[in-house]
Design a protein around this motif. Sequence first.
Motif, PDB file in Angstrom:
ATOM      1  N   THR A  73      46.096  13.753  94.457  1.00 21.67           N
ATOM      2  CA  THR A  73      47.045  13.537  93.330  1.00 21.67           C
ATOM      3  C   THR A  73      46.514  14.062  92.124  1.00 21.67           C
ATOM      4  O   THR A  73      45.242  13.704  91.831  1.00 21.67           O
ATOM      5  CB  THR A  73      47.661  12.153  93.532  1.00 21.67           C
ATOM      6  N   ALA A  74      47.389  14.456  90.971  1.00 22.37           N
ATOM      7  CA  ALA A  74      46.799  14.637  89.792  1.00 22.37           C
ATOM      8  C   ALA A  74      46.586  13.490  89.124  1.00 22.37           C
ATOM      9  O   ALA A  74      45.705  13.241  88.332  1.00 22.37           O
ATOM     10  CB  ALA A  74      47.891  15.641  89.064  1.00 22.37           C
ATOM     11  N   LEU A  75      47.526  12.378  89.419  1.00 22.97           N
ATOM     12  CA  LEU A  75      47.486  11.046  88.656  1.00 22.97           C
ATOM     13  C   LEU A  75      48.036  10.039  89.447  1.00 22.97           C
ATOM     14  O   LEU A  75      49.121  10.243  90.215  1.00 22.97           O
ATOM     15  CB  LEU A  75      48.302  11.281  87.320  1.00 22.97           C
ATOM     16  N   ARG A  76      47.300   9.044  89.837  1.00 22.36           N
ATOM     17  CA  ARG A  76      47.820   7.921  90.335  1.00 22.36           C
ATOM     18  C   ARG A  76      47.485   6.657  89.486  1.00 22.36           C
ATOM     19  O   ARG A  76      46.388   6.350  89.316  1.00 22.36           O
ATOM     20  CB  ARG A  76      47.092   7.735  91.730  1.00 22.36           C
ATOM     21  N   CYS A  77      48.701   5.667  89.311  1.00 22.70           N
ATOM     22  CA  CYS A  77      48.479   4.663  88.662  1.00 22.70           C
ATOM     23  C   CYS A  77      48.920   3.351  89.643  1.00 22.70           C
ATOM     24  O   CYS A  77      49.821   3.676  90.335  1.00 22.70           O
ATOM     25  CB  CYS A  77      49.387   4.389  87.486  1.00 22.70           C
ATOM     26  N   THR A  78      48.086   2.455  89.799  1.00 19.52           N
ATOM     27  CA  THR A  78      48.463   1.411  90.900  1.00 19.52           C
ATOM     28  C   THR A  78      48.289   0.112  90.201  1.00 19.52           C
ATOM     29  O   THR A  78      47.289  -0.325  89.796  1.00 19.52           O
ATOM     30  CB  THR A  78      47.228   1.689  92.141  1.00 19.52           C
ATOM     31  N   GLY A  79      49.262  -0.759  90.423  1.00 20.31           N
ATOM     32  CA  GLY A  79      49.420  -1.808  89.832  1.00 20.31           C
ATOM     33  C   GLY A  79      49.141  -2.198  88.389  1.00 20.31           C
ATOM     34  O   GLY A  79      48.392  -3.403  88.130  1.00 20.31           O
ATOM     35  N   GLU A 124      52.229  14.470  91.458  1.00 17.74           N
ATOM     36  CA  GLU A 124      51.648  15.520  92.336  1.00 17.74           C
ATOM     37  C   GLU A 124      50.884  16.648  91.545  1.00 17.74           C
ATOM     38  O   GLU A 124      51.515  16.799  90.353  1.00 17.74           O
ATOM     39  CB  GLU A 124      52.750  15.903  93.063  1.00 17.74           C
ATOM     40  N   PRO A 125      50.201  17.322  92.113  1.00 12.94           N
ATOM     41  CA  PRO A 125      49.535  18.459  91.161  1.00 12.94           C
ATOM     42  C   PRO A 125      50.822  19.447  91.039  1.00 12.94           C
ATOM     43  O   PRO A 125      51.519  19.682  92.009  1.00 12.94           O
ATOM     44  CB  PRO A 125      48.751  19.043  92.065  1.00 12.94           C
ATOM     45  N   GLY A 126      50.684  19.944  89.596  1.00  9.33           N
ATOM     46  CA  GLY A 126      51.691  21.154  89.295  1.00  9.33           C
ATOM     47  C   GLY A 126      53.090  20.574  88.985  1.00  9.33           C
ATOM     48  O   GLY A 126      53.989  21.313  88.773  1.00  9.33           O
ATOM     49  N   ALA A 127      53.212  19.064  89.303  1.00  9.00           N
ATOM     50  CA  ALA A 127      54.534  18.364  88.995  1.00  9.00           C
ATOM     51  C   ALA A 127      55.020  18.818  87.359  1.00  9.00           C
ATOM     52  O   ALA A 127      54.157  18.819  86.496  1.00  9.00           O
ATOM     53  CB  ALA A 127      54.571  17.386  89.617  1.00  9.00           C
ATOM     54  N   ARG A 128      56.242  18.659  87.224  1.00 10.55           N
ATOM     55  CA  ARG A 128      56.821  18.336  86.017  1.00 10.55           C
ATOM     56  C   ARG A 128      57.430  16.975  86.168  1.00 10.55           C
ATOM     57  O   ARG A 128      58.610  17.006  86.637  1.00 10.55           O
ATOM     58  CB  ARG A 128      57.923  19.388  85.547  1.00 10.55           C
ATOM     59  N   ILE A 147      48.923  23.700  85.810  1.00  6.43           N
ATOM     60  CA  ILE A 147      48.807  22.356  84.560  1.00  6.43           C
ATOM     61  C   ILE A 147      50.082  21.227  85.097  1.00  6.43           C
ATOM     62  O   ILE A 147      51.114  21.765  85.228  1.00  6.43           O
ATOM     63  CB  ILE A 147      49.416  22.793  83.382  1.00  6.43           C
ATOM     64  N   THR A 148      49.600  20.264  85.299  1.00  8.41           N
ATOM     65  CA  THR A 148      50.718  19.027  85.671  1.00  8.41           C
ATOM     66  C   THR A 148      51.239  18.496  84.592  1.00  8.41           C
ATOM     67  O   THR A 148      50.277  18.221  83.517  1.00  8.41           O
ATOM     68  CB  THR A 148      50.075  18.108  86.647  1.00  8.41           C
ATOM     69  N   VAL A 149      52.311  18.166  84.469  1.00  9.87           N
ATOM     70  CA  VAL A 149      52.806  17.624  83.179  1.00  9.87           C
ATOM     71  C   VAL A 149      53.645  16.198  83.346  1.00  9.87           C
ATOM     72  O   VAL A 149      54.425  16.031  84.364  1.00  9.87           O
ATOM     73  CB  VAL A 149      54.109  18.685  82.463  1.00  9.87           C
ATOM     74  N   LEU A 150      53.154  15.334  82.608  1.00  4.95           N
ATOM     75  CA  LEU A 150      53.954  14.118  82.683  1.00  4.95           C
ATOM     76  C   LEU A 150      54.603  13.768  81.346  1.00  4.95           C
ATOM     77  O   LEU A 150      53.754  13.841  80.196  1.00  4.95           O
ATOM     78  CB  LEU A 150      52.986  12.915  83.039  1.00  4.95           C
TER      79      LEU A 150
END
Length: 277
Positions: A2-8, A27-31, A219-222
């Motif tokens: 995964t591009a980013l994972r936040c847990t708890g 997920e990678p490449g997500a907007r 580039i993944t975008v959050l």
Amino acid sequence: MTALRCTGLGRSFGALKAVDGVDITVEPGARHALIGPNGAGKSTLFKLVTGTMRAHAGTVELAGRDVTRLSEVARCRLGMSQTMQHASLFGSMTAAETVALAAARHEGGRISPLPRRRSAVRARAGERARERTNVTAPARSARPSVARTCEELLAEVGLADRRDVPVPALSHGERKQLEVALALACRPLLLLLDEPAAGMSPAESARLLELLAGLPAEITVLFVEHDLDLVFSLADAVTVLHLGRVLLSGTPDEVRASETVREAYLGAGRREELFFT
């Protein structure tokens, strides 16, 4: 991976749990959009992800690496870049000088505050970018491997013809575009945008949407955004926060169809349409 994972993920201010056990996977490449009513915890969550604020609980992983205890600067070096809700730019510089400064700093160049040295900074930024054009990416290969020149970055955000305009003379929307160029100068794996359309006119929002939709796929975008028209035009995944917790995470269609989300925004006694198709 995964591009980013936040847990708890959690952060409290006294008895107030601003972020309360949040789990998010980008997920990678997500907007990926982060939305929610005022006070939902969106800004605090962003600060925990970027490292500007320390988490009291949970973990943050960037491309499979635990960065929870790393500083904001260290996370940037690993491929995390961001724009702020309120633009913070050098008023004494032009658009080109501002981007050149960011590129030179990221690529390890020394920075001089003296105006007479700015042209040299700009030149060094361009040279350094061209030198890296044929260099193979390091182990963190998911990250864009080629640094771009000042001119390329300005063109990418639609400011090619505004390169020599002083920052104070740029419109609000153009300054927002310039901030995206600064973030892209860091060659991010993950780009975080905090209310990028805040204060924009409809025309400026439309230009911003076109800019963001055209970003490279690697580039993944959050992004956090209150303009729901922009959210549902751009996002392929949406997470809804409410009272510091994840209310729903899913596709735009799933979020649109959720009565629980409508109630969180509008109250249980109201039935107005919130999302427009």
